[in-house]
Scaffold this motif. Structure first.
Motif, short mmCIF file in Angstrom:
data_model
loop_
_atom_site.label_atom_id
_atom_site.label_comp_id
_atom_site.label_asym_id
_atom_site.label_seq_id
_atom_site.Cartn_x
_atom_site.Cartn_y
_atom_site.Cartn_z
N LYS A 158 0.83 -1.20 0.00
CA LYS A 158 0.00 0.00 0.00
C LYS A 158 0.87 1.26 0.00
O LYS A 158 0.67 2.18 -0.79
N TYR A 165 2.26 4.55 -3.27
CA TYR A 165 2.28 6.01 -3.25
C TYR A 165 3.66 6.57 -3.57
O TYR A 165 3.80 7.49 -4.38
N LYS A 183 -2.16 -4.06 -8.29
CA LYS A 183 -3.21 -3.36 -9.03
C LYS A 183 -4.14 -2.54 -8.13
O LYS A 183 -4.39 -1.36 -8.38
N ASP A 184 -4.69 -3.16 -7.08
CA ASP A 184 -5.68 -2.47 -6.24
C ASP A 184 -5.09 -1.21 -5.62
O ASP A 184 -5.74 -0.14 -5.61
N ASN A 185 -3.89 -1.31 -5.07
CA ASN A 185 -3.26 -0.14 -4.45
C ASN A 185 -2.88 0.91 -5.48
O ASN A 185 -3.01 2.11 -5.23
N VAL A 226 -4.39 1.49 -8.38
CA VAL A 226 -5.61 2.16 -8.83
C VAL A 226 -6.07 3.17 -7.79
O VAL A 226 -6.49 4.29 -8.12
N GLU A 227 -5.99 2.80 -6.51
CA GLU A 227 -6.40 3.73 -5.45
C GLU A 227 -5.55 5.00 -5.46
O GLU A 227 -6.07 6.12 -5.36
N THR A 228 -4.24 4.84 -5.61
CA THR A 228 -3.37 6.02 -5.64
C THR A 228 -3.61 6.86 -6.88
O THR A 228 -3.58 8.10 -6.84
N GLU A 233 -6.44 7.18 -8.49
CA GLU A 233 -7.69 7.92 -8.32
C GLU A 233 -7.48 9.19 -7.50
O GLU A 233 -8.00 10.26 -7.84
N GLU A 234 -6.70 9.09 -6.43
CA GLU A 234 -6.41 10.26 -5.60
C GLU A 234 -5.58 11.28 -6.37
O GLU A 234 -5.80 12.49 -6.27
N GLN A 288 -7.75 13.06 -8.91
CA GLN A 288 -8.59 14.04 -8.24
C GLN A 288 -7.82 15.34 -7.97
O GLN A 288 -8.34 16.44 -8.16
#
Length: 286
Positions: free
Chosen positions: A175, A179, A235-237, A239-241, A243-244, A247
């Motif tokens: 995770k 970043y 992938k999941d982490n 994609v989350e970063t 998206e932020e 934004q």
């Protein structure tokens, strides 16, 4: 000391060079699917000789620096081949899937899950150099699952090289690294893509590129063969970063469209604090 390097590129080759400097009497054996890498590594004295998995049983230490998708399938085979007194360390940029893959392996005690926070945008044995790891952080996951005396051997090498040690669990590692590493590589690749596409119509754009562009896009020279599997495994982490990040880009764009340059200045001023963070200076005094 007998050290086997699996994957004789920047990461594995630099580790080999540091070990050889610390222990000139050590024998460094290279294993790589790319025969030309092994030939070059021999030519420039990164390794002492070529080898194979048959060398693992009598090795004191095995350092694995291969792409994470290959690592997932090869690590169990590597552990199958090692002796009881061999410590195996990887350098993968993802940790959860790798640790899960060998969780129930009979020789799990021989494995130390590692991620050195070190590297450059270059690859191959010619990119290897002494001192890559000096002053850098080595993240170690699930250290309690590695036999204590094998832990000591690995940690001694890392500390002698001059690395800082940090312990994390695999999920937290993946995770956080999304970043501070994975997102920066994606940003660099996409900045490079944007400029290349623009350059098709404006041939002189690169003549105008200064040091700021060069430093920001540096990571876009990194190997897609290495980074695509990293993005896939995390992938999941990732994609989350993303998206932020998107934004924040969208908000910054809107501030400019709204002519709100007071808040444009404020956004950049707030982000200037990153200089303190990277230097280890607390943002607020207690």
């Amino acid at each position: 000391m007998k050290v086997v390097i699996i994957g004789v590129g920047l990461i594995g080759g630099s580790f080999a060079k540091d070990v050889k400097k610390l222990h000139p009497e050590s024998e460094i054996i290279g294993v790589d699917k790319n025969e030309s890498h092994l030939d070059k590594a021999m030519e420039i004295n990164v390794i002492d000789k070529k080898g194979g998995y048959s060398d693992l049983e009598t090795a004191d230490m095995v350092f694995v620096g291969i792409p994470v998708n290959v690592l997932v399938s090869e690590l169990p085979k590597i552990l199958d081949a090692v002796g009881d007194e061999t410590v195996v360390m990887d350098a993968g940029s993802t940790k959860r899937l790798i640790c899960e893959q060998v969780e129930n392996h009979p020789k799990r005690r021989n494995f130390m899950a590692c991620h050195p926070i070190a590297g450059t945008e270059f690859s191959g044995p010619t990119a290897a150099f002494e001192g890559l790891y000096t002053g850098k952080t080595m993240i170690i996951c699930e250290v309690e699952k590695t036999a204590f005396k094998l832990q000591e051997r690995a940690l001694s090498i890392f500390q002698d090289i001059g690395m800082r040690i940090r312990y994390m669990n695999p999920k937290a590692h993946d995770k956080h690294i999304a970043y501070v590493s994975h997102l920066s590589h994606i940003s660099s690749f996409m900045l490079g893509k944007t400029v290349i596409e623009k350059e098709k119509n404006e041939r002189d754009i690169f003549d105008m590129a200064g040091s700021g562009f060069e430093s920001t896009v540096r990571l876009a020279k990194s190997s897609p063969d290495m980074w695509t599997p990293i993005f896939e495994q995390n992938k999941d982490n990732v994609v989350e970063t993303l998206e932020e990040y998107i934004q924040n880009l969208t908000r910054f764009k809107q501030l400019i469209l709204d002519n709100d340059f007071e808040n444009v200045h404020q956004e950049m001023s707030n982000t200037n604090k990153i200089k303190q963070i990277l230097k280890g200076i607390p943002l607020t005094k207690k």
